[in-house]
Scaffold this motif. Structure first.
Motif, PDB file in Angstrom:
ATOM      1  N   LEU A 120      15.329  31.822  14.318  1.00 44.20           N
ATOM      2  CA  LEU A 120      15.433  31.418  15.719  1.00 44.20           C
ATOM      3  C   LEU A 120      14.342  32.077  16.559  1.00 44.20           C
ATOM      4  O   LEU A 120      13.953  31.548  17.597  1.00 44.20           O
ATOM      5  CB  LEU A 120      16.811  31.799  16.272  1.00 44.20           C
ATOM      6  CG  LEU A 120      18.003  31.029  15.700  1.00 44.20           C
ATOM      7  CD1 LEU A 120      19.303  31.595  16.243  1.00 44.20           C
ATOM      8  CD2 LEU A 120      17.880  29.545  16.032  1.00 44.20           C
ATOM      9  N   GLU A 121      13.838  33.209  16.079  1.00 47.02           N
ATOM     10  CA  GLU A 121      12.844  33.949  16.845  1.00 47.02           C
ATOM     11  C   GLU A 121      11.412  33.553  16.496  1.00 47.02           C
ATOM     12  O   GLU A 121      10.530  33.576  17.357  1.00 47.02           O
ATOM     13  CB  GLU A 121      12.996  35.459  16.607  1.00 47.02           C
ATOM     14  CG  GLU A 121      14.305  36.049  17.084  1.00 47.02           C
ATOM     15  CD  GLU A 121      15.447  35.804  16.099  1.00 47.02           C
ATOM     16  OE1 GLU A 121      15.173  35.532  14.910  1.00 47.02           O
ATOM     17  OE2 GLU A 121      16.614  35.861  16.525  1.00 47.02           O
ATOM     18  N   ARG A 122      11.170  33.175  15.219  1.00 46.82           N
ATOM     19  CA  ARG A 122       9.784  32.981  14.777  1.00 46.82           C
ATOM     20  C   ARG A 122       9.693  31.821  13.787  1.00 46.82           C
ATOM     21  O   ARG A 122      10.634  31.553  13.039  1.00 46.82           O
ATOM     22  CB  ARG A 122       9.265  34.260  14.099  1.00 46.82           C
ATOM     23  CG  ARG A 122       9.275  35.496  15.003  1.00 46.82           C
ATOM     24  CD  ARG A 122       8.640  36.685  14.298  1.00 46.82           C
ATOM     25  NE  ARG A 122       9.352  37.076  13.095  1.00 46.82           N
ATOM     26  CZ  ARG A 122      10.346  37.964  13.056  1.00 46.82           C
ATOM     27  NH1 ARG A 122      10.767  38.538  14.180  1.00 46.82           N
ATOM     28  NH2 ARG A 122      10.927  38.278  11.917  1.00 46.82           N
ATOM     29  N   ASN A 123       8.537  31.166  13.769  1.00 45.87           N
ATOM     30  CA  ASN A 123       8.270  30.117  12.791  1.00 45.87           C
ATOM     31  C   ASN A 123       7.574  30.728  11.567  1.00 45.87           C
ATOM     32  O   ASN A 123       7.159  31.888  11.589  1.00 45.87           O
ATOM     33  CB  ASN A 123       7.400  29.011  13.399  1.00 45.87           C
ATOM     34  CG  ASN A 123       7.460  27.738  12.583  1.00 45.87           C
ATOM     35  OD1 ASN A 123       8.532  27.300  12.187  1.00 45.87           O
ATOM     36  ND2 ASN A 123       6.314  27.139  12.304  1.00 45.87           N
ATOM     37  N   VAL A 124       7.446  29.940  10.508  1.00 48.18           N
ATOM     38  CA  VAL A 124       6.757  30.425   9.310  1.00 48.18           C
ATOM     39  C   VAL A 124       5.240  30.375   9.508  1.00 48.18           C
ATOM     40  O   VAL A 124       4.731  29.836  10.472  1.00 48.18           O
ATOM     41  CB  VAL A 124       7.181  29.625   8.058  1.00 48.18           C
ATOM     42  CG1 VAL A 124       8.545  30.067   7.586  1.00 48.18           C
ATOM     43  CG2 VAL A 124       7.169  28.135   8.326  1.00 48.18           C
ATOM     44  N   THR A 125       4.521  30.892   8.526  1.00 53.51           N
ATOM     45  CA  THR A 125       3.131  31.320   8.697  1.00 53.51           C
ATOM     46  C   THR A 125       2.149  30.231   9.084  1.00 53.51           C
ATOM     47  O   THR A 125       2.049  29.192   8.439  1.00 53.51           O
ATOM     48  CB  THR A 125       2.637  31.984   7.402  1.00 53.51           C
ATOM     49  OG1 THR A 125       3.467  33.105   7.125  1.00 53.51           O
ATOM     50  CG2 THR A 125       1.204  32.454   7.535  1.00 53.51           C
ATOM     51  N   SER A 126       1.392  30.528  10.121  1.00 49.43           N
ATOM     52  CA  SER A 126       0.199  29.761  10.490  1.00 49.43           C
ATOM     53  C   SER A 126      -0.509  30.508  11.616  1.00 49.43           C
ATOM     54  O   SER A 126       0.139  31.014  12.538  1.00 49.43           O
ATOM     55  CB  SER A 126       0.550  28.348  10.959  1.00 49.43           C
ATOM     56  OG  SER A 126      -0.631  27.613  11.238  1.00 49.43           O
ATOM     57  N   VAL A 127      -1.817  30.593  11.521  1.00 48.50           N
ATOM     58  CA  VAL A 127      -2.605  31.231  12.578  1.00 48.50           C
ATOM     59  C   VAL A 127      -3.876  30.409  12.795  1.00 48.50           C
ATOM     60  O   VAL A 127      -4.511  29.965  11.842  1.00 48.50           O
ATOM     61  CB  VAL A 127      -2.936  32.702  12.242  1.00 48.50           C
ATOM     62  CG1 VAL A 127      -3.660  32.823  10.909  1.00 48.50           C
ATOM     63  CG2 VAL A 127      -3.778  33.332  13.342  1.00 48.50           C
TER      64      VAL A 127
END
Length: 310
Positions: free
Chosen positions: A15-22
């Motif tokens: 709920l706080e963060r999505n999975v990896t991408s930058v």
């Protein structure tokens, strides 16, 4: 150049963060942005960001775990509908081409732009007059890579007062001098670029790693980097767990930044067990105890990649 984190969670979204991408935004340098990893939901994160899919030029996939590439098929398909007409190049480990082609074929997705998928095993991946991108294999359960983006030095600013004294005004001769060439002034005098150019602007180095245990390749990729993006899946009290699952702790990330001589460290790929602000602060403080310029990466925040002054 600026970094924009679209996902900072490890394994699964929370709920706080999505999975990896930058994203590495380079609007001033080349009017595009590059994406590193593309976990599920990345295109939704882009919709909430200042990024435009039509400006996406390259994607670099670190490894083939789902939390790093499940967002690719939807993003590739949507790009055309959001004005993306220029070619898109995707780099990643062997197997990436099969994954993308299978997803697009079975879903009968039709791409209207040129899509180039480059599978690699490390080494020099890309180079032009402005940038160089290299990759090295890390230590993870599957083949995982880190990427080192090197911006080439930029020519120094021209001394317009000296140029005016030679009777040279803005135009083609300026361009030649900026490229380091000598020119002939209107009165016949030869003017060398070194006489009118200031100190060059030092190019920046950005290192973005995939999942990894501490290993020598981390230090090689991060050597003297202006920015190091390093996974920080666990606090150091869980170092044995990190080792078992081929990940790193916040202290290990800080050790890498310190040993490599990096200037700034961003911690990402955080375990979903760390849900609360005080836990993130603890992780950040643990890294800062060894490497003061450590920051927990926050999603939807622009981080400037500062240029070193000679």
């Amino acid at each position: 150049m600026e970094l924009y984190f679209l996902g900072t969670n490890a394994g699964v979204p929370s709920l706080e963060r999505n999975v990896t991408s930058v994203a590495l935004r380079m609007l001033e340098e080349r009017r595009t942005f590059w994406l590193f990893d593309c976990g599920e939901g990345t295109q939704h994160q882009i919709l909430r960001s200042p990024l435009k899919l039509s400006k996406l030029e390259k994607i670099f996939i670190t490894h083939l775990h789902g939390d790093h590439l499940f967002g690719l098929p939807g993003l590739i398909s949507s790009r055309a509908y959001q004005g993306g007409e220029d070619p898109l190049t995707i780099y990643g480990p062997v197997g990436l081409k099969q994954y993308i082609r299978t997803c697009l074929e079975l879903s009968e997705s039709h791409i209207s732009y040129i899509l180039d998928i480059v599978e690699h095993e490390g080494g020099l991946l890309f180079e032009d007059e402005s940038f160089r991108v290299e990759a090295s294999q890390l230590e993870h359960r599957v083949t995982s890579y880190g990427y080192r983006v090197t911006e080439k030095d930029l020519p120094g600013k021209l001394d317009t007062a000296v140029l005016e004294s030679y009777g040279i005004r803005p135009g083609p001769l300026y361009g030649k001098l900026k490229r380091g060439q000598s020119v002939v002034a209107p009165d016949g005098r030869i003017l060398h670029a070194s006489a009118v150019q200031g100190k060059p602007k030092k190019g920046r180095i950005v290192t973005i790693l995939g999942d990894t245990r501490p290993c020598e390749s981390v230090l090689t990729l991060a050597r003297n980097a202006d920015v190091l993006v390093h996974e920080s899946t666990f606090l150091h009290e869980l170092k044995d767990t990190a080792h078992t699952y081929y990940h790193s702790t916040s202290r290990q990330a800080a050790e890498a930044a310190q040993q490599a001589g990096a200037k700034q460290l961003y911690l990402t790929h955080l375990s979903s067990r760390y849900k609360y602000e005080e836990q993130l602060i603890e992780m950040e403080q643990e890294a800062r105890a060894l490497f003061p310029n450590s920051i927990i990466a926050r999603e939807h925040v622009l981080y400037d990649v500062e240029r070193t002054v000679y």
